[in-house]
Design an enzyme around this catalytic site. Structure first.
Site, PDB file in Angstrom:
ATOM      1  N   ASP A  15    -101.233 128.680  36.996  1.00 18.55           N
ATOM      2  CA  ASP A  15    -100.857 127.632  37.964  1.00 18.55           C
ATOM      3  C   ASP A  15     -99.395 127.645  38.415  1.00 18.55           C
ATOM      4  OD1 ASP A  15    -103.433 127.056  37.337  1.00 18.55           O
ATOM      5  OD2 ASP A  15    -103.105 124.999  36.685  1.00 18.55           O
ATOM      6  N   ASP A  57    -104.732 125.734  40.390  1.00 16.27           N
ATOM      7  CA  ASP A  57    -105.307 124.415  40.542  1.00 16.27           C
ATOM      8  C   ASP A  57    -105.701 124.332  42.020  1.00 16.27           C
ATOM      9  OD1 ASP A  57    -105.746 122.186  38.879  1.00 16.27           O
ATOM     10  OD2 ASP A  57    -103.978 121.118  39.635  1.00 16.27           O
ATOM     11  N   HIS A  59    -107.697 121.816  44.312  1.00 11.62           N
ATOM     12  CA  HIS A  59    -108.413 120.547  44.429  1.00 11.62           C
ATOM     13  C   HIS A  59    -108.870 120.233  45.850  1.00 11.62           C
ATOM     14  CE1 HIS A  59    -107.199 119.656  40.382  1.00 11.62           C
ATOM     15  NE2 HIS A  59    -105.941 119.380  40.649  1.00 11.62           N
ATOM     16  N   SER A  65    -108.505 113.328  40.179  1.00  6.80           N
ATOM     17  CA  SER A  65    -107.271 113.264  39.380  1.00  6.80           C
ATOM     18  C   SER A  65    -106.111 112.650  40.165  1.00  6.80           C
ATOM     19  CB  SER A  65    -106.869 114.657  38.904  1.00  6.80           C
ATOM     20  OG  SER A  65    -106.292 115.415  39.949  1.00  6.80           O
ATOM     21  N   HIS A  76    -101.905 116.861  44.724  1.00  8.08           N
ATOM     22  CA  HIS A  76    -101.237 118.154  44.523  1.00  8.08           C
ATOM     23  C   HIS A  76    -102.259 119.264  44.617  1.00  8.08           C
ATOM     24  CE1 HIS A  76    -102.923 117.054  40.617  1.00  8.08           C
ATOM     25  NE2 HIS A  76    -103.014 118.350  40.390  1.00  8.08           N
ATOM     26  N   GLU A 108    -112.162 116.569  36.599  1.00 10.50           N
ATOM     27  CA  GLU A 108    -110.852 117.141  36.310  1.00 10.50           C
ATOM     28  C   GLU A 108    -111.083 118.306  35.364  1.00 10.50           C
ATOM     29  OE1 GLU A 108    -108.179 118.069  37.070  1.00 10.50           O
ATOM     30  OE2 GLU A 108    -106.525 116.788  36.421  1.00 10.50           O
ATOM     31  N   ALA A 136     -98.785 123.675  33.402  1.00 10.97           N
ATOM     32  CA  ALA A 136     -97.832 123.033  32.513  1.00 10.97           C
ATOM     33  C   ALA A 136     -98.272 123.244  31.064  1.00 10.97           C
ATOM     34  CB  ALA A 136     -97.773 121.523  32.802  1.00 10.97           C
ATOM     35  N   CYS A 140    -102.580 122.532  31.548  1.00 10.79           N
ATOM     36  CA  CYS A 140    -103.439 123.686  31.816  1.00 10.79           C
ATOM     37  C   CYS A 140    -103.218 124.835  30.845  1.00 10.79           C
ATOM     38  CB  CYS A 140    -103.288 124.121  33.260  1.00 10.79           C
ATOM     39  SG  CYS A 140    -104.076 122.904  34.331  1.00 10.79           S
TER      40      CYS A 140
HETATM   41  C1  VGL Z   1    -101.938 120.535  35.893  1.00 10.65           C
HETATM   42  C2  VGL Z   1    -101.568 118.279  36.008  1.00 10.65           C
HETATM   43  C3  VGL Z   1    -102.510 118.158  37.017  1.00 10.65           C
HETATM   44  C4  VGL Z   1    -101.581 121.857  35.286  1.00 10.65           C
HETATM   45  C5  VGL Z   1    -102.882 120.448  36.887  1.00 10.65           C
HETATM   46  O1  VGL Z   1    -101.797 122.914  35.933  1.00 10.65           O
HETATM   47  O2  VGL Z   1    -101.067 121.870  34.144  1.00 10.65           O
HETATM   48  N1  VGL Z   1    -101.295 119.460  35.455  1.00 10.65           N
HETATM   49  N2  VGL Z   1    -103.160 119.234  37.442  1.00 10.65           N
HETATM   50 ZN    ZN Z   2    -104.371 119.254  39.169  1.00  5.45          ZN
END
Ligand code: VGL
Ligand code: ZN
Length: 194
Positions: A15, A57, A59, A65, A76, A108, A136, A140
């Site tokens: 990500d 990611d 979406h 989420s 995002h 999610e 993060a 993820c």
């Molecule tokens: C993530 C928060 C929301 C990630 C993805 O890739 O860690 N964190 N969506």
């Molecule tokens: Zn996300």
């Protein structure tokens, strides 16, 4: 400890998308500095003809989420948007394998294994060991690494190429500790055999 890369190893970059980086909708502070290291890992895997996998990611615009839908996060990584694109400084090889996740409105998915075809991809590439970096750490990266370990993969965590969101100050540290307790091996770039 020295780690020798061998056939069956794959690099997994989790990500590294604009929305998670400087100026993005869900900025992870400090994540820019991992880009240099990620690119070094990419170069190393590429020169050895070992696969590079990049997850994203991805979406729908009304994903569950998002805060407007009752979720935790600002909007995002909406599929196809600039925010969802891989960061321009990430030097992904032309033959990198791209895996999209959390694509369904009603679910999610922090793990890149969730409904993404990642497991089938790893099987088709005959992968045994995953080198995981990206963001993060406590979302993820953590969920993907735990799933990989539970599926029987060896996992090396690239400690110099991950970054936590740290909504609570120790979230990242705790996630790393948990991954190690589950059997992941922490490593730094200098530990890779030349
Ligand atoms: C993530 C928060 C929301 C990630 C993805 O890739 O860690 N964190 N969506
Ligand atoms: Zn996300």
């Amino acid at each position: 400890m020295t780690i020798r890369l061998v056939p069956g190893d794959a690099l997994m970059i989790i990500d590294v998308q604009n929305d998670f980086l400087l100026g993005g909708n869900l900025e992870i502070r400090g994540a820019d500095v991992i880009m240099t290291l990620l690119n070094r890992y990419i170069a190393r895997f590429q020169i050895l003809h070992l696969p590079v996998i990049a997850t994203r990611d991805w979406h729908p615009p009304d994903h569950c989420s998002f805060i407007d839908q009752g979720g935790l996060w600002p909007p995002h990584c909406v599929a196809g948007s600039i925010g969802a694109a891989f960061h321009a400084h990430l030097t992904l090889p032309a033959d990198a394998h791209i895996v999209s996740k959390a694509t369904a409105r009603e679910t999610e998915a922090y793990s890149a294994f969730a409904g993404s075809g990642l497991f089938e991809l790893l099987q088709s590439l005959h992968i045994c060991r995953i080198f995981a970096g990206g963001i993060a750490t406590e979302y993820c990266v953590h969920n993907t690494v735990i799933d990989a370990l539970q599926l029987g993969y060896s996992v090396v965590i690239l400690q110099d190429a991950i970054q936590a969101l740290n909504r609570q100050p120790n979230d990242g540290r705790q996630a790393v500790q948990d991954m190690i307790e589950h059997g992941a091996q922490p490593a730094h770039f200098c530990e890779l055999a030349a």
